[in-house]
Design a protein around this motif. Structure first.
Motif, PDB file in Angstrom:
ATOM      1  N   SER A  23      76.527  49.199 110.526  1.00  0.00           N
ATOM      2  CA  SER A  23      75.594  50.065 109.804  1.00  0.00           C
ATOM      3  C   SER A  23      76.317  50.944 108.798  1.00  0.00           C
ATOM      4  N   GLY A  24      75.584  51.310 107.757  1.00  0.00           N
ATOM      5  CA  GLY A  24      76.089  52.256 106.780  1.00  0.00           C
ATOM      6  C   GLY A  24      74.955  53.084 106.220  1.00  0.00           C
ATOM      7  N   ALA A  25      75.234  54.350 105.926  1.00  0.00           N
ATOM      8  CA  ALA A  25      74.230  55.239 105.350  1.00  0.00           C
ATOM      9  C   ALA A  25      74.881  56.120 104.302  1.00  0.00           C
ATOM     10  N   PHE A  26      74.118  56.451 103.266  1.00  0.00           N
ATOM     11  CA  PHE A  26      74.599  57.307 102.189  1.00  0.00           C
ATOM     12  C   PHE A  26      73.603  58.437 101.993  1.00  0.00           C
ATOM     13  N   VAL A  27      74.101  59.672 102.103  1.00  0.00           N
ATOM     14  CA  VAL A  27      73.273  60.864 101.931  1.00  0.00           C
ATOM     15  C   VAL A  27      73.385  61.324 100.486  1.00  0.00           C
ATOM     16  N   ILE A  28      72.241  61.528  99.844  1.00  0.00           N
ATOM     17  CA  ILE A  28      72.192  61.845  98.416  1.00  0.00           C
ATOM     18  C   ILE A  28      71.877  63.329  98.242  1.00  0.00           C
ATOM     19  N   ALA A  29      72.895  64.097  97.984  1.00  0.00           N
ATOM     20  CA  ALA A  29      72.760  65.518  97.628  1.00  0.00           C
ATOM     21  C   ALA A  29      71.853  66.281  98.600  1.00  0.00           C
ATOM     22  N   LYS A  30      71.899  65.932  99.849  1.00  0.00           N
ATOM     23  CA  LYS A  30      71.107  66.584 100.884  1.00  0.00           C
ATOM     24  C   LYS A  30      69.604  66.536 100.610  1.00  0.00           C
ATOM     25  N   LYS A  31      69.201  65.663  99.669  1.00  0.00           N
ATOM     26  CA  LYS A  31      67.772  65.523  99.350  1.00  0.00           C
ATOM     27  C   LYS A  31      67.213  64.185  99.821  1.00  0.00           C
ATOM     28  N   GLY A  32      68.054  63.278 100.168  1.00  0.00           N
ATOM     29  CA  GLY A  32      67.583  61.975 100.587  1.00  0.00           C
ATOM     30  C   GLY A  32      68.705  61.149 101.175  1.00  0.00           C
ATOM     31  N   LEU A  33      68.365  59.969 101.651  1.00  0.00           N
ATOM     32  CA  LEU A  33      69.375  59.078 102.212  1.00  0.00           C
ATOM     33  C   LEU A  33      68.881  57.638 102.171  1.00  0.00           C
ATOM     34  N   ILE A  34      69.847  56.726 102.204  1.00  0.00           N
ATOM     35  CA  ILE A  34      69.585  55.287 102.304  1.00  0.00           C
ATOM     36  C   ILE A  34      70.430  54.750 103.450  1.00  0.00           C
ATOM     37  N   SER A  35      69.816  53.919 104.286  1.00  0.00           N
ATOM     38  CA  SER A  35      70.505  53.406 105.467  1.00  0.00           C
ATOM     39  C   SER A  35      70.271  51.902 105.603  1.00  0.00           C
ATOM     40  N   VAL A  36      71.317  51.187 106.036  1.00  0.00           N
ATOM     41  CA  VAL A  36      71.244  49.734 106.204  1.00  0.00           C
ATOM     42  C   VAL A  36      71.874  49.357 107.538  1.00  0.00           C
ATOM     43  N   ASP A  37      71.204  48.497 108.287  1.00  0.00           N
ATOM     44  CA  ASP A  37      71.745  47.907 109.514  1.00  0.00           C
ATOM     45  C   ASP A  37      71.827  46.397 109.353  1.00  0.00           C
ATOM     46  N   TYR A  38      72.931  45.816 109.806  1.00  0.00           N
ATOM     47  CA  TYR A  38      73.060  44.372 109.929  1.00  0.00           C
ATOM     48  C   TYR A  38      73.320  44.064 111.399  1.00  0.00           C
ATOM     49  N   GLU A  39      72.396  43.347 112.015  1.00  0.00           N
ATOM     50  CA  GLU A  39      72.497  43.029 113.441  1.00  0.00           C
ATOM     51  C   GLU A  39      72.805  41.549 113.607  1.00  0.00           C
ATOM     52  N   TYR A  40      73.904  41.252 114.289  1.00  0.00           N
ATOM     53  CA  TYR A  40      74.311  39.873 114.539  1.00  0.00           C
ATOM     54  C   TYR A  40      73.947  39.489 115.968  1.00  0.00           C
ATOM     55  N   VAL A  41      73.301  38.325 116.113  1.00  0.00           N
ATOM     56  CA  VAL A  41      72.964  37.825 117.441  1.00  0.00           C
ATOM     57  C   VAL A  41      72.989  36.303 117.404  1.00  0.00           C
ATOM     58  N   ASP A  42      73.588  35.695 118.394  1.00  0.00           N
ATOM     59  CA  ASP A  42      73.694  34.239 118.488  1.00  0.00           C
ATOM     60  C   ASP A  42      72.779  33.767 119.613  1.00  0.00           C
ATOM     61  N   TYR A  43      71.603  33.275 119.231  1.00  0.00           N
ATOM     62  CA  TYR A  43      70.617  32.871 120.233  1.00  0.00           C
ATOM     63  C   TYR A  43      71.041  31.640 121.024  1.00  0.00           C
ATOM     64  N   SER A  44      72.003  30.884 120.508  1.00  0.00           N
ATOM     65  CA  SER A  44      72.444  29.687 121.236  1.00  0.00           C
ATOM     66  C   SER A  44      73.235  30.030 122.493  1.00  0.00           C
ATOM     67  N   THR A  45      73.585  31.310 122.670  1.00  0.00           N
ATOM     68  CA  THR A  45      74.358  31.710 123.848  1.00  0.00           C
ATOM     69  C   THR A  45      73.474  32.228 124.989  1.00  0.00           C
ATOM     70  N   ALA A  46      72.175  32.245 124.819  1.00  0.00           N
ATOM     71  CA  ALA A  46      71.285  32.629 125.923  1.00  0.00           C
ATOM     72  C   ALA A  46      71.445  31.624 127.070  1.00  0.00           C
ATOM     73  N   LYS A  47      71.312  32.118 128.294  1.00  0.00           N
ATOM     74  CA  LYS A  47      71.520  31.261 129.451  1.00  0.00           C
ATOM     75  C   LYS A  47      70.431  31.482 130.500  1.00  0.00           C
ATOM     76  N   LEU A  48      69.924  30.372 131.030  1.00  0.00           N
ATOM     77  CA  LEU A  48      69.086  30.401 132.224  1.00  0.00           C
ATOM     78  C   LEU A  48      69.982  30.184 133.433  1.00  0.00           C
ATOM     79  N   ARG A  49      69.724  30.930 134.522  1.00  0.00           N
ATOM     80  CA  ARG A  49      70.619  30.884 135.670  1.00  0.00           C
ATOM     81  C   ARG A  49      69.829  30.871 136.980  1.00  0.00           C
ATOM     82  N   LYS A  50      70.431  30.332 138.022  1.00  0.00           N
ATOM     83  CA  LYS A  50      70.051  30.498 139.426  1.00  0.00           C
ATOM     84  C   LYS A  50      68.556  30.341 139.675  1.00  0.00           C
TER      85      LYS A  50
END
Length: 513
Positions: free
Chosen positions: A358-385
């Motif tokens: 994640s990264g965020a930039f605060v603009i002169a204490k009047k505003g902000l912009i924020s970005v998240d990049y979430e990585y997930v590998d669904y092929s690693t899900a497992k059924l068990r027992k």
């Protein structure tokens, strides 16, 4: 419950034809979209580098360390969802309303004894609840003049023409349609050839079977949610480095019921109509751990990284099916029904590990912009027992073959219009978990996608806060109405396209002290 079926080649092509404990279950409970307060919701839940909001305990727990004062919040949510189904150029739509609690939280700030701005400044503790996924929806689709039938795949299985099915261990769906086995009279064996067939078929003994046209309709009702109860701690060092950890306890409730119908629109011999009902209820509890850090190299820039362990679930499925048929024989109308046993099954599910940058930039204490990049590998899900000792080796390999890693994007912005009023907007994008091809076959669900557009505002008066957010979720999904035959002998169903819009209104009442 052991099933000697290729789930990859069958379940991928029958998402409305309920089976338990397969790759569809793994994705359903692994593919989440975090939601919490109205402030975060209005900013696309892009809070991995921001914090100061309880939603961050489900994204980056270091955000808990950003709190300067203690806080109590509650967030109800009002939802209206509408889905249009396009099946063979026939449009049908259905909708659903829902009211839910999206967030409830308490955070306490404990300053260190020195009360200085050097070293460890505060230890913050939080306990509360965020919603991770909402299943509530109604779907409807259908068409006339359809020349494929749900009976095709069952006949294929009964005739041993599906190489991925062991007829000795295949579930009882076929039997429900065969009177000889205690079911209704829809599939029967030809006396001269010993071939299983139905009256819908025009040429049951040819290599390319054709059917009489029928009308088809299916309705699906889904209810439930995935909820997370968080116990979190956040540390504030020098107002520059924030560390956090969360123990998340998750709760799953999912219920799906469907009604599939076919009926004669012309002059099919004997056959009048069939109805096939499915019911599935899944409950589960699990736990996970999250660790995170937020760093401010300068006051205007904030960088965040977090990692989520898999969620370790204990699951329970309850499911059953019903078959109804009406035939017009020479001796009169016959109305029949056949019911499956009531089935219960216990198993475990381990969802994929997740990482957020994640990264965020605060603009002169009047505003902000924020970005998240979430990585997930669904092929690693497992059924068990499995409850009967089954290890899900085949299903886990098919999860690996069918799914891929993705990068989810969350973007948000906030503008402080006045000292008391803030305006917000956000966007979220969740790409499909399906590979474009698997085992040499195209996966039409590789075109699925989900986007969220959001806006909101917040108003602060004294120790009280009021935040409101509007969120519109746009989904596009491709589904088959039932299991597609795989031998190439029988007609295959067309995919239905579902275009859904869900409208959420959230408001958060907060008290700082």
């Amino acid at each position: 419950m052991k099933k000697n079926i290729s789930i990859l080649l069958l379940a991928l092509f029958m998402p409305f034809f309920m089976q338990a404990q397969d790759l569809l279950d793994a994705l359903r409970y692994s593919n989440i979209q975090v939601s919490g307060t109205a402030r975060a919701g209005g900013m696309g839940n892009a809070f991995g580098a921001l914090g100061g909001d309880f939603t961050s305990t489900s994204i980056n727990p270091a955000g808990l360390g950003v709190y300067r004062t203690s806080e109590l919040t509650v967030t109800p949510k009002f939802t209206y969802g509408n889905t249009e189904g396009n099946y063979m150029n026939t449009l049908m739509e259905d909708n659903k309303y829902n009211i839910a609690l999206n967030n409830l939280s308490y955070v306490t700030v404990i300053p260190t004894a020195s009360r200085s701005d050097v070293g460890l400044i505060s230890v913050n503790l939080g306990i509360g609840y965020n919603r991770l996924k909402d299943f509530n929806s109604n779907l409807l689709f259908g068409a006339s003049g359809v020349t494929s039938s749900i009976l095709d795949s069952w006949i294929e299985n009964s005739n041993g023409e599906n190489p991925y099915v062991n007829t000795a261990t295949y579930p009882y769906y076929d039997d429900l349609a065969i009177a000889e086995f205690g079911g209704v009279d829809l599939i029967y064996k030809d006396e001269n050839t010993d071939i299983w067939r139905s009256d819908i078929q025009i040429n049951p003994f040819d290599e390319q079977i054709q059917n009489h046209p029928v009308a088809q309709r299916k309705s699906i009702s889904r209810e439930g949610s995935i909820d997370e109860y968080n116990f979190a701690v956040g540390l504030n060092f020098n107002h520059k480095v924030y560390l956090g950890a969360t123990l998340g306890v998750t709760d799953i409730y999912y219920r799906e019921s469907s009604i599939y119908e076919e009926w004669d629109e012309g002059d099919i011999p004997n056959f009048e109509s069939l109805q096939f009902n499915n019911y599935l209820r899944t409950t589960g509890t699990g736990y996970n751990f999250k660790l995170g850090i937020i760093y401010k190299p300068v006051n205007e820039v904030r960088l965040g990284v977090s990692i989520h362990s898999p969620t370790f679930y204990d699951m329970h499925d309850f499911f059953h099916t019903e078959m109804y048929a009406t035939n017009n024989f020479t001796d009169g109308i016959a109305n029949e029904e056949a019911l499956s046993p009531l089935n219960n099954y216990d198993y475990q599910l381990h969802t994929p590990l997740r990482a957020t940058f994640s990264g965020a930039f605060v603009i002169a204490k009047k505003g902000l912009i924020s970005v998240d990049y979430e990585y997930v590998d669904y092929s690693t899900a497992k059924l068990r027992k499995g409850g009967d000792g089954y290890g899900f080796t085949v299903e886990n390999q098919e999860i690996k073959d069918a799914y891929k890693s993705v990068g989810n994007i969350r973007v948000g912005g906030e503008l402080r219009a006045t000292n008391n009023l803030s305006l917000r907007a956000g966007y979220e994008y969740y790409p499909t978990a399906y590979k474009s091809t698997s085992l040499g076959n195209d996966q039409f669900k590789s075109n699925d996608e989900l986007s969220v557009y959001s806006a909101g505002f917040g108003y602060r008066f004294g120790s009280f806060t009021f935040d409101l957010a509007y969120r519109m979720t746009d989904t596009m999904e491709y589904e088959l109405p039932y299991a597609a035959p795989v031998s190439g002998i029988y007609p295959t169903p067309k995919a239905a396209v579902f275009d859904g819009l869900t409208h959420d209104v959230l408001f958060t009442l907060g008290f700082k002290f």
